[in-house]
Write a protein that holds these residues in place. Structure first.
Motif, PDB file in Angstrom:
ATOM      1  N   ASP A  11      49.986  28.852  44.646  1.00  0.00           N
ATOM      2  CA  ASP A  11      49.881  28.530  46.074  1.00  0.00           C
ATOM      3  C   ASP A  11      50.220  29.741  46.939  1.00  0.00           C
ATOM      4  O   ASP A  11      49.562  29.994  47.956  1.00  0.00           O
ATOM      5  CB  ASP A  11      50.805  27.367  46.418  1.00  0.00           C
ATOM      6  CG  ASP A  11      50.320  26.047  45.831  1.00  0.00           C
ATOM      7  OD1 ASP A  11      49.102  25.932  45.580  1.00  0.00           O
ATOM      8  OD2 ASP A  11      51.155  25.154  45.622  1.00  0.00           O
ATOM      9  N   GLU A  12      51.240  30.491  46.530  1.00  0.00           N
ATOM     10  CA  GLU A  12      51.565  31.726  47.244  1.00  0.00           C
ATOM     11  C   GLU A  12      50.407  32.705  47.179  1.00  0.00           C
ATOM     12  O   GLU A  12      50.098  33.407  48.149  1.00  0.00           O
ATOM     13  CB  GLU A  12      52.814  32.373  46.634  1.00  0.00           C
ATOM     14  CG  GLU A  12      54.095  31.581  46.771  1.00  0.00           C
ATOM     15  CD  GLU A  12      55.225  32.227  46.001  1.00  0.00           C
ATOM     16  OE1 GLU A  12      56.094  32.833  46.648  1.00  0.00           O
ATOM     17  OE2 GLU A  12      55.230  32.149  44.756  1.00  0.00           O
ATOM     18  N   MET A  13      49.760  32.773  46.022  1.00  0.00           N
ATOM     19  CA  MET A  13      48.624  33.672  45.858  1.00  0.00           C
ATOM     20  C   MET A  13      47.495  33.291  46.808  1.00  0.00           C
ATOM     21  O   MET A  13      46.928  34.140  47.491  1.00  0.00           O
ATOM     22  CB  MET A  13      48.141  33.638  44.409  1.00  0.00           C
ATOM     23  CG  MET A  13      47.016  34.621  44.108  1.00  0.00           C
ATOM     24  SD  MET A  13      46.396  34.467  42.419  1.00  0.00           S
ATOM     25  CE  MET A  13      45.313  33.056  42.595  1.00  0.00           C
ATOM     26  N   ARG A  14      47.187  32.008  46.869  1.00  0.00           N
ATOM     27  CA  ARG A  14      46.088  31.559  47.726  1.00  0.00           C
ATOM     28  C   ARG A  14      46.393  31.788  49.201  1.00  0.00           C
ATOM     29  O   ARG A  14      45.485  32.021  50.003  1.00  0.00           O
ATOM     30  CB  ARG A  14      45.809  30.081  47.462  1.00  0.00           C
ATOM     31  CG  ARG A  14      45.190  29.801  46.089  1.00  0.00           C
ATOM     32  CD  ARG A  14      44.590  28.408  46.043  1.00  0.00           C
ATOM     33  NE  ARG A  14      43.932  28.175  44.760  1.00  0.00           N
ATOM     34  CZ  ARG A  14      44.366  27.329  43.845  1.00  0.00           C
ATOM     35  NH1 ARG A  14      45.472  26.643  44.041  1.00  0.00           N
ATOM     36  NH2 ARG A  14      43.710  27.163  42.715  1.00  0.00           N
ATOM     37  N   LEU A  15      47.684  31.705  49.556  1.00  0.00           N
ATOM     38  CA  LEU A  15      48.074  31.914  50.954  1.00  0.00           C
ATOM     39  C   LEU A  15      48.367  33.377  51.270  1.00  0.00           C
ATOM     40  O   LEU A  15      48.813  33.703  52.384  1.00  0.00           O
ATOM     41  CB  LEU A  15      49.314  31.059  51.268  1.00  0.00           C
ATOM     42  CG  LEU A  15      49.100  29.544  51.233  1.00  0.00           C
ATOM     43  CD1 LEU A  15      50.423  28.816  51.335  1.00  0.00           C
ATOM     44  CD2 LEU A  15      48.142  29.107  52.334  1.00  0.00           C
TER      45      LEU A  15
ATOM     46  N   GLY B  56      43.676  31.771  39.278  1.00  0.00           N
ATOM     47  CA  GLY B  56      44.020  30.795  40.294  1.00  0.00           C
ATOM     48  C   GLY B  56      43.493  29.412  39.972  1.00  0.00           C
ATOM     49  O   GLY B  56      44.058  28.404  40.372  1.00  0.00           O
ATOM     50  N   HIS B  57      42.409  29.355  39.200  1.00  0.00           N
ATOM     51  CA  HIS B  57      41.814  28.080  38.803  1.00  0.00           C
ATOM     52  C   HIS B  57      42.640  27.399  37.719  1.00  0.00           C
ATOM     53  O   HIS B  57      42.689  26.165  37.661  1.00  0.00           O
ATOM     54  CB  HIS B  57      40.389  28.332  38.296  1.00  0.00           C
ATOM     55  CG  HIS B  57      39.629  27.086  37.956  1.00  0.00           C
ATOM     56  ND1 HIS B  57      38.838  26.433  38.876  1.00  0.00           N
ATOM     57  CD2 HIS B  57      39.543  26.373  36.813  1.00  0.00           C
ATOM     58  CE1 HIS B  57      38.295  25.366  38.299  1.00  0.00           C
ATOM     59  NE2 HIS B  57      38.705  25.310  37.044  1.00  0.00           N
ATOM     60  N   LEU B  58      43.285  28.176  36.855  1.00  0.00           N
ATOM     61  CA  LEU B  58      43.868  27.625  35.637  1.00  0.00           C
ATOM     62  C   LEU B  58      45.388  27.731  35.553  1.00  0.00           C
ATOM     63  O   LEU B  58      46.010  26.998  34.789  1.00  0.00           O
ATOM     64  CB  LEU B  58      43.256  28.333  34.422  1.00  0.00           C
ATOM     65  CG  LEU B  58      43.327  27.611  33.076  1.00  0.00           C
ATOM     66  CD1 LEU B  58      42.548  26.306  33.120  1.00  0.00           C
ATOM     67  CD2 LEU B  58      42.771  28.498  31.969  1.00  0.00           C
ATOM     68  N   CYS B  59      46.002  28.624  36.314  1.00  0.00           N
ATOM     69  CA  CYS B  59      47.430  28.938  36.116  1.00  0.00           C
ATOM     70  C   CYS B  59      48.290  28.471  37.283  1.00  0.00           C
ATOM     71  O   CYS B  59      47.853  28.481  38.429  1.00  0.00           O
ATOM     72  CB  CYS B  59      47.611  30.443  35.920  1.00  0.00           C
ATOM     73  SG  CYS B  59      46.707  31.105  34.499  1.00  0.00           S
TER      74      CYS B  59
ATOM     75  N   SER C 199      41.706  42.069  48.479  1.00  0.00           N
ATOM     76  CA  SER C 199      40.404  42.532  47.996  1.00  0.00           C
ATOM     77  C   SER C 199      39.677  41.430  47.213  1.00  0.00           C
ATOM     78  O   SER C 199      38.475  41.532  46.980  1.00  0.00           O
ATOM     79  CB  SER C 199      40.575  43.766  47.111  1.00  0.00           C
ATOM     80  OG  SER C 199      41.332  43.472  45.959  1.00  0.00           O
ATOM     81  N   SER C 200      40.409  40.392  46.790  1.00  0.00           N
ATOM     82  CA  SER C 200      39.811  39.307  45.994  1.00  0.00           C
ATOM     83  C   SER C 200      39.815  37.984  46.725  1.00  0.00           C
ATOM     84  O   SER C 200      39.582  36.950  46.117  1.00  0.00           O
ATOM     85  CB  SER C 200      40.583  39.162  44.668  1.00  0.00           C
ATOM     86  OG  SER C 200      40.621  40.361  43.956  1.00  0.00           O
ATOM     87  N   VAL C 201      40.063  37.998  48.012  1.00  0.00           N
ATOM     88  CA  VAL C 201      40.296  36.748  48.743  1.00  0.00           C
ATOM     89  C   VAL C 201      39.112  35.789  48.616  1.00  0.00           C
ATOM     90  O   VAL C 201      39.294  34.574  48.511  1.00  0.00           O
ATOM     91  CB  VAL C 201      40.624  37.040  50.219  1.00  0.00           C
ATOM     92  CG1 VAL C 201      39.449  37.684  50.950  1.00  0.00           C
ATOM     93  CG2 VAL C 201      41.058  35.751  50.921  1.00  0.00           C
ATOM     94  N   HIS C 202      37.908  36.295  48.590  1.00  0.00           N
ATOM     95  CA  HIS C 202      36.755  35.406  48.531  1.00  0.00           C
ATOM     96  C   HIS C 202      36.669  34.693  47.191  1.00  0.00           C
ATOM     97  O   HIS C 202      36.326  33.518  47.118  1.00  0.00           O
ATOM     98  CB  HIS C 202      35.468  36.173  48.817  1.00  0.00           C
ATOM     99  CG  HIS C 202      35.426  36.745  50.204  1.00  0.00           C
ATOM    100  ND1 HIS C 202      35.442  35.941  51.325  1.00  0.00           N
ATOM    101  CD2 HIS C 202      35.387  38.028  50.645  1.00  0.00           C
ATOM    102  CE1 HIS C 202      35.398  36.710  52.417  1.00  0.00           C
ATOM    103  NE2 HIS C 202      35.365  37.980  52.021  1.00  0.00           N
ATOM    104  N   SER C 203      36.999  35.420  46.088  1.00  0.00           N
ATOM    105  CA  SER C 203      36.937  34.777  44.784  1.00  0.00           C
ATOM    106  C   SER C 203      38.093  33.805  44.589  1.00  0.00           C
ATOM    107  O   SER C 203      37.969  32.815  43.887  1.00  0.00           O
ATOM    108  CB  SER C 203      36.959  35.824  43.662  1.00  0.00           C
ATOM    109  OG  SER C 203      38.167  36.537  43.642  1.00  0.00           O
ATOM    110  N   VAL C 204      39.262  34.097  45.207  1.00  0.00           N
ATOM    111  CA  VAL C 204      40.409  33.194  45.069  1.00  0.00           C
ATOM    112  C   VAL C 204      40.138  31.867  45.786  1.00  0.00           C
ATOM    113  O   VAL C 204      40.467  30.802  45.315  1.00  0.00           O
ATOM    114  CB  VAL C 204      41.672  33.861  45.639  1.00  0.00           C
ATOM    115  CG1 VAL C 204      42.833  32.874  45.675  1.00  0.00           C
ATOM    116  CG2 VAL C 204      42.054  35.078  44.803  1.00  0.00           C
ATOM    117  N   ARG C 205      39.512  31.957  46.950  1.00  0.00           N
ATOM    118  CA  ARG C 205      39.252  30.747  47.729  1.00  0.00           C
ATOM    119  C   ARG C 205      37.881  30.175  47.447  1.00  0.00           C
ATOM    120  O   ARG C 205      37.631  29.044  47.780  1.00  0.00           O
ATOM    121  CB  ARG C 205      39.404  31.059  49.225  1.00  0.00           C
ATOM    122  CG  ARG C 205      40.857  31.328  49.614  1.00  0.00           C
ATOM    123  CD  ARG C 205      40.983  31.651  51.074  1.00  0.00           C
ATOM    124  NE  ARG C 205      42.379  31.781  51.452  1.00  0.00           N
ATOM    125  CZ  ARG C 205      42.796  32.239  52.606  1.00  0.00           C
ATOM    126  NH1 ARG C 205      41.921  32.624  53.524  1.00  0.00           N
ATOM    127  NH2 ARG C 205      44.074  32.346  52.887  1.00  0.00           N
TER     128      ARG C 205
END
Length: 250
Positions: free
Chosen positions: A226-230, A205-208, A244-250
Motif C-alpha cells: 500500500d505504501e508502494m502504491r501511494l 505489487g500484484h502478488l506481494c 518511474s514505474s507508477v503506471h505499471s504499479v497502478r
C-alpha cells in the motif's frame, strides 16, 4: 515462527582481488503464508539471495533458517521437499525430450511421493492445463503453458515455500497476468509462502504484501504494497523507482 529468517547475509563470487560482493549484510524475515518481494535493477543482488537460500550460491556467510531448518553449506533432501524454486525462463527449465508426464513423475519419484498417477492429474488441473497436456513435449507448448508445467513441477512434492525468480519476465504481457493470477490462487489454495524476485514493481505489487528494494547488493528500504502504491517511500532511490514505474504499479 517465521517461514524464512535471514540475518546478515553476505554472498560473494571469486577470491582475493577477483572477489565480487553480490549481497551485503541483508536481513529479513518472511512469515508463514506471506508473499515477500525483492525488486531492483539488474545486478542488484536480488536473484542471488534466492540462489543462496536454494543452495546454489556456494560462498556465503550469515545465518539462514528456512522452513524450520538452519541452513549450512549443503541442503538436506527434506529441505527440497519443503522449498522449491521456479526459474525465469520456461524454455530453459524443462528438458526438451521429456514429456510433461515424465517431468512431473520424475520430480515426485525423487521425493518419494505416493500415488503419482493420480497426483499428476491433480497437478495439471491445479495449474490450469488438464489431462490433455500430460503427454506433450515442451516444444508443443506455449511459453505460458511451459511455465505452468514448471510451477506444477515445483508443487509436485507439496512444498511449503516457493522461490520465484522473475517467473513472468520471459512471457508476453497478457500471459504474465494469467500466471500471476495462477500464483495468487495457488498460494491461497495450498497455503504457500512466496519470495518473489522481479524488476517490475507492478508484478510484485500484484502478488506481494511487502517489498524490499535492493541496490548494489543491499536493502535500501522495505515497504508495504500500500505504501508502494501511494508512493510513500522514504529513500530517494526507492522514490525514483516508484515514480518511474507508477503506471505499471497502478
Amino acid at each position: 515462527m517465521s517461514a524464512i529468517d535471514i540475518r546478515h547475509l553476505d554472498v560473494w563470487f571469486g577470491t582475493g582481488a577477483q572477489r565480487a560482493d553480490a549481497v551485503k549484510d541483508v536481513s529479513f524475515q518472511v512469515a508463514d503464508g506471506e508473499s515477500f518481494g525483492l525488486v531492483g535493477e539488474s545486478g542488484s543482488g536480488k536473484s542471488t539471495i534466492l540462489r543462496a537460500i536454494a543452495g546454489l550460491a556456494p560462498t556465503w556467510s550469515g545465518e539462514m533458517a528456512v522452513a524450520g531448518e538452519t541452513l549450512g553449506p549443503s541442503r538436506s533432501k527434506d529441505f527440497y521437499r519443503k522449498v522449491q524454486m521456479v526459474f525465469q525462463d520456461p524454455y530453459a527449465s524443462l528438458h526438451p525430450r521429456h514429456t510433461v508426464d515424465r517431468v512431473l513423475s520424475e520430480a515426485m519419484t525423487l521425493h518419494g511421493v505416493p500415488d503419482i498417477d493420480t497426483r499428476i492429474g491433480r497437478l495439471l488441473d491445479d495449474v490450469g492445463l488438464g489431462a490433455g497436456f500430460r503427454f506433450r513435449f515442451p516444444h508443443q507448448l506455449s511459453g505460458g503453458q511451459r511455465q505452468r508445467v514448471a510451477i506444477a513441477r515445483a508443487l509436485a512434492c507439496d512444498p511449503q515455500i516457493l522461490l520465484l525468480d522473475e517467473p513472468t519476465s520471459a512471457l508476453d504481457v497478457s500471459v504474465q497476468a494469467e500466471i500471476l493470477n495462477l500464483l495468487a490462487d495457488l498460494r491461497r489454495d495450498h497455503d504457500l509462502t512466496y519470495v518473489m524476485v522481479s524488476h517490475d514493481l507492478g508484478v510484485v505489487g500484484h502478488l506481494c504484501e511487502r517489498i524490499a528494494v535492493m541496490k548494489e547488493g543491499r536493502f535500501v528500504e522495505v515497504l508495504g504494497v500500500d505504501e508502494m502504491r501511494l508512493l510513500e517511500a522514504q529513500d530517494p532511490y526507492t522514490r525514483h523507482l516508484l515514480e518511474s514505474s507508477v503506471h505499471s504499479v497502478r
